[in-house]
Design an enzyme around this catalytic site. Structure first.
Site, PDB file in Angstrom:
ATOM      1  N   ASP A  10       0.872  -1.178   0.000  1.00 44.82           N
ATOM      2  CA  ASP A  10       0.000   0.000   0.000  1.00 44.82           C
ATOM      3  C   ASP A  10       0.908   1.227   0.000  1.00 44.82           C
ATOM      4  O   ASP A  10       2.115   1.115   0.268  1.00 44.82           O
ATOM      5  CB  ASP A  10      -0.907  -0.004   1.239  1.00 44.82           C
ATOM      6  CG  ASP A  10      -1.814   1.222   1.299  1.00 44.82           C
ATOM      7  OD1 ASP A  10      -2.275   1.668   0.223  1.00 44.82           O
ATOM      8  OD2 ASP A  10      -2.063   1.747   2.399  1.00 44.82           O
ATOM      9  N   SER A  11       0.313   2.381  -0.264  1.00 44.34           N
ATOM     10  CA  SER A  11       1.083   3.628  -0.169  1.00 44.34           C
ATOM     11  C   SER A  11       1.480   3.903   1.274  1.00 44.34           C
ATOM     12  O   SER A  11       2.193   4.871   1.531  1.00 44.34           O
ATOM     13  CB  SER A  11       0.239   4.781  -0.682  1.00 44.34           C
ATOM     14  OG  SER A  11      -0.895   4.935   0.150  1.00 44.34           O
ATOM     15  N   TYR A  42      -0.419   8.406  -2.633  1.00 44.55           N
ATOM     16  CA  TYR A  42      -0.425   8.069  -4.060  1.00 44.55           C
ATOM     17  C   TYR A  42      -1.550   8.818  -4.788  1.00 44.55           C
ATOM     18  O   TYR A  42      -1.453   9.113  -5.967  1.00 44.55           O
ATOM     19  CB  TYR A  42      -0.677   6.561  -4.269  1.00 44.55           C
ATOM     20  CG  TYR A  42       0.508   5.649  -4.056  1.00 44.55           C
ATOM     21  CD1 TYR A  42       1.676   6.078  -3.438  1.00 44.55           C
ATOM     22  CD2 TYR A  42       0.435   4.319  -4.485  1.00 44.55           C
ATOM     23  CE1 TYR A  42       2.740   5.213  -3.244  1.00 44.55           C
ATOM     24  CE2 TYR A  42       1.494   3.449  -4.307  1.00 44.55           C
ATOM     25  CZ  TYR A  42       2.649   3.895  -3.683  1.00 44.55           C
ATOM     26  OH  TYR A  42       3.697   3.033  -3.495  1.00 44.55           O
ATOM     27  N   GLY A  43      -2.625   9.045  -4.043  1.00 43.18           N
ATOM     28  CA  GLY A  43      -3.861   9.551  -4.669  1.00 43.18           C
ATOM     29  C   GLY A  43      -3.730  10.905  -5.313  1.00 43.18           C
ATOM     30  O   GLY A  43      -4.573  11.301  -6.114  1.00 43.18           O
ATOM     31  N   CYS A  73      -4.457  -1.305  -2.018  1.00 39.28           N
ATOM     32  CA  CYS A  73      -4.569   0.140  -2.257  1.00 39.28           C
ATOM     33  C   CYS A  73      -5.483   0.337  -3.464  1.00 39.28           C
ATOM     34  O   CYS A  73      -5.198  -0.181  -4.552  1.00 39.28           O
ATOM     35  CB  CYS A  73      -3.171   0.688  -2.540  1.00 39.28           C
ATOM     36  SG  CYS A  73      -3.117   2.416  -3.009  1.00 39.28           S
ATOM     37  N   ASN A  74      -6.578   1.047  -3.271  1.00 37.97           N
ATOM     38  CA  ASN A  74      -7.505   1.300  -4.387  1.00 37.97           C
ATOM     39  C   ASN A  74      -6.823   2.110  -5.496  1.00 37.97           C
ATOM     40  O   ASN A  74      -7.044   1.866  -6.680  1.00 37.97           O
ATOM     41  CB  ASN A  74      -8.709   2.104  -3.905  1.00 37.97           C
ATOM     42  CG  ASN A  74      -9.610   1.327  -2.977  1.00 37.97           C
ATOM     43  OD1 ASN A  74     -10.647   0.828  -3.378  1.00 37.97           O
ATOM     44  ND2 ASN A  74      -9.223   1.215  -1.716  1.00 37.97           N
ATOM     45  N   THR A  75      -5.985   3.060  -5.089  1.00 36.14           N
ATOM     46  CA  THR A  75      -5.354   3.950  -6.076  1.00 36.14           C
ATOM     47  C   THR A  75      -4.391   3.161  -6.961  1.00 36.14           C
ATOM     48  O   THR A  75      -4.373   3.338  -8.187  1.00 36.14           O
ATOM     49  CB  THR A  75      -4.603   5.085  -5.337  1.00 36.14           C
ATOM     50  OG1 THR A  75      -5.484   5.664  -4.382  1.00 36.14           O
ATOM     51  CG2 THR A  75      -4.142   6.149  -6.301  1.00 36.14           C
ATOM     52  N   GLU A 151      -1.372   9.034   7.940  1.00 40.53           N
ATOM     53  CA  GLU A 151       0.046   8.644   7.903  1.00 40.53           C
ATOM     54  C   GLU A 151       0.833   9.327   9.028  1.00 40.53           C
ATOM     55  O   GLU A 151       1.875   8.837   9.447  1.00 40.53           O
ATOM     56  CB  GLU A 151       0.665   8.995   6.543  1.00 40.53           C
ATOM     57  CG  GLU A 151       0.213   8.091   5.402  1.00 40.53           C
ATOM     58  CD  GLU A 151       0.754   6.676   5.520  1.00 40.53           C
ATOM     59  OE1 GLU A 151       1.902   6.492   5.932  1.00 40.53           O
ATOM     60  OE2 GLU A 151      -0.011   5.731   5.211  1.00 40.53           O
ATOM     61  N   CYS A 183     -10.841   3.747  -0.238  1.00 40.49           N
ATOM     62  CA  CYS A 183      -9.417   3.875   0.083  1.00 40.49           C
ATOM     63  C   CYS A 183      -9.173   3.023   1.321  1.00 40.49           C
ATOM     64  O   CYS A 183      -9.953   3.096   2.285  1.00 40.49           O
ATOM     65  CB  CYS A 183      -9.074   5.339   0.352  1.00 40.49           C
ATOM     66  SG  CYS A 183      -7.403   5.605   0.994  1.00 40.49           S
ATOM     67  N   THR A 184      -8.106   2.231   1.304  1.00 40.37           N
ATOM     68  CA  THR A 184      -7.898   1.280   2.407  1.00 40.37           C
ATOM     69  C   THR A 184      -7.497   1.970   3.712  1.00 40.37           C
ATOM     70  O   THR A 184      -7.489   1.335   4.767  1.00 40.37           O
ATOM     71  CB  THR A 184      -6.843   0.225   2.022  1.00 40.37           C
ATOM     72  OG1 THR A 184      -5.629   0.891   1.634  1.00 40.37           O
ATOM     73  CG2 THR A 184      -7.329  -0.635   0.887  1.00 40.37           C
ATOM     74  N   HIS A 185      -7.159   3.246   3.660  1.00 40.77           N
ATOM     75  CA  HIS A 185      -6.903   3.989   4.900  1.00 40.77           C
ATOM     76  C   HIS A 185      -8.216   4.315   5.631  1.00 40.77           C
ATOM     77  O   HIS A 185      -8.229   4.489   6.845  1.00 40.77           O
ATOM     78  CB  HIS A 185      -6.201   5.326   4.606  1.00 40.77           C
ATOM     79  CG  HIS A 185      -4.734   5.220   4.295  1.00 40.77           C
ATOM     80  ND1 HIS A 185      -4.256   4.655   3.138  1.00 40.77           N
ATOM     81  CD2 HIS A 185      -3.637   5.636   4.995  1.00 40.77           C
ATOM     82  CE1 HIS A 185      -2.927   4.739   3.136  1.00 40.77           C
ATOM     83  NE2 HIS A 185      -2.529   5.326   4.252  1.00 40.77           N
TER      84      HIS A 185
HETATM   85  N1  DGL Z   1      -4.632   3.264   0.689  1.00 38.27           N
HETATM   86  C1  DGL Z   1      -4.606   3.990  -0.571  1.00 38.27           C
HETATM   87  C2  DGL Z   1      -5.888   3.664  -1.338  1.00 38.27           C
HETATM   88  O1  DGL Z   1      -6.539   2.695  -1.040  1.00 38.27           O
HETATM   89  C3  DGL Z   1      -4.333   5.417  -0.268  1.00 38.27           C
HETATM   90  C4  DGL Z   1      -3.919   6.191  -1.439  1.00 38.27           C
HETATM   91  C5  DGL Z   1      -3.031   7.347  -1.175  1.00 38.27           C
HETATM   92  O2  DGL Z   1      -1.905   7.134  -0.735  1.00 38.27           O
HETATM   93  O3  DGL Z   1      -3.449   8.465  -1.492  1.00 38.27           O
HETATM   94  O4  DGL Z   1      -6.255   4.349  -2.270  1.00 38.27           O
END
Ligand code: DGL
Length: 262
Positions: A10-11, A42-43, A73-75, A151, A183-185
């Site tokens: 993940d990011s 990442y987004g 990570c969805n992104t 984060e 988003c997994t966060h």
């Molecule tokens: N956990 C990432 C997701 O699911 C976060 C993306 C990010 O870092 O912006 O999209």
């Protein structure tokens, strides 16, 4: 062969929400998790940069002999999984905003999607939402700023509440009855989200579905670990070890968190 680890990336710390689902469903599996926190979020990056980072993470996990990779990570999934599947000879599991169950069950026919700009602007998200768009209003919201706060380990502060109130207002005004977390966060924000959303709004995330899909694919390929249940969970981060440890939960002899160079 089957004792090889599941790789996850993940990011940053958000994918630990998926790791918790996978560990519960597949307690015998060894897992290596890479948190690329130095490059979060990442987004807010362009598709080429998201792809480059996803390739880097994949190659790092492949060097550690992973049997499958969960793009937690969805992104990264929406921008890179097609490329990864084409270029690497192992199975990939991805995560996308779960619009389908929300669309099927919504009574108001208004569904909110909270996700990153990178996810909302991707072709994959566009085609999935189009598939369910008939008779449905999807209220999209870019969660800009949420991932950096998470984060930094700031889940409960006034800044987080202020951003969420701002982002949910148009959805509440539109009378959504489902909120899809893309988003997994964001699953870590559910307690706070519940204090802001009207009662009766259902929150959906895809974590449990990703764990089920991981189990299904490993089973189909004969890759499930059937040895004694003494699994190891090794986390690596190029960001804050303390923050990652907080999201992972209790560290034990089978769960370790290590720092990586940037
Ligand atoms: N956990 C990432 C997701 O699911 C976060 C993306 C990010 O870092 O912006 O999209």
């Amino acid at each position: 062969m089957e004792e090889r680890p599941i790789g996850m990336f993940d990011s940053g710390v958000g994918g630990t929400s998926i790791w918790k689902e996978i560990r519960t469903l597949l307690p015998r599996e060894n897992i290596i998790y890479l948190a690329d926190s130095a490059n979060a979020p990442y987004g807010e990056k362009g598709p080429e940069e998201i792809l480059r980072l996803s390739v880097k993470n994949t190659e790092w996990l492949l060097e550690r002999d992973c049997k499958i990779i969960v793009v937690a990570c969805n992104t990264a999934t929406t921008n890179a999984i097609a490329h990864l599947r084409k270029h690497y000879p192992i199975p990939f599991i991805g995560i996308e905003p779960a619009i389908k169950p929300a669309a099927l069950n919504s009574r108001t026919k208004k569904v909110g999607v909270l996700a990153t700009h990178g996810t909302l602007s991707s072709a994959l998200f566009h085609s999935t939402s189009q598939m369910h768009a008939a008779g449905l209003e999807i209220v999209e919201q870019d969660g800009k700023g949420l991932v950096p706060l998470l984060e930094a380990g700031q889940l409960h502060g006034p800044e987080m509440r202020k951003l969420l109130e701002l982002y949910l207002r148009p959805m509440i005004q539109a009378n959504i009855d489902y909120l899809v977390l893309g988003c997994t966060h964001y699953p870590y924000l559910v307690p706070l989200l519940r204090t802001i959303l009207p009662q009766g709004v259902t929150i959906i995330d895809s974590g449990a579905a990703v764990a089920r899909q991981t189990k299904k694919v490993l089973g189909q390929l004969g890759l499930l670990n059937l040895t004694a249940p003494d699994s190891r969970h090794a986390f690596y981060t190029n960001g804050s070890k303390t923050v990652l440890e907080h999201f992972v939960g209790p560290i034990s002899k089978n769960v370790s968190v290590s720092s990586l160079p940037l």
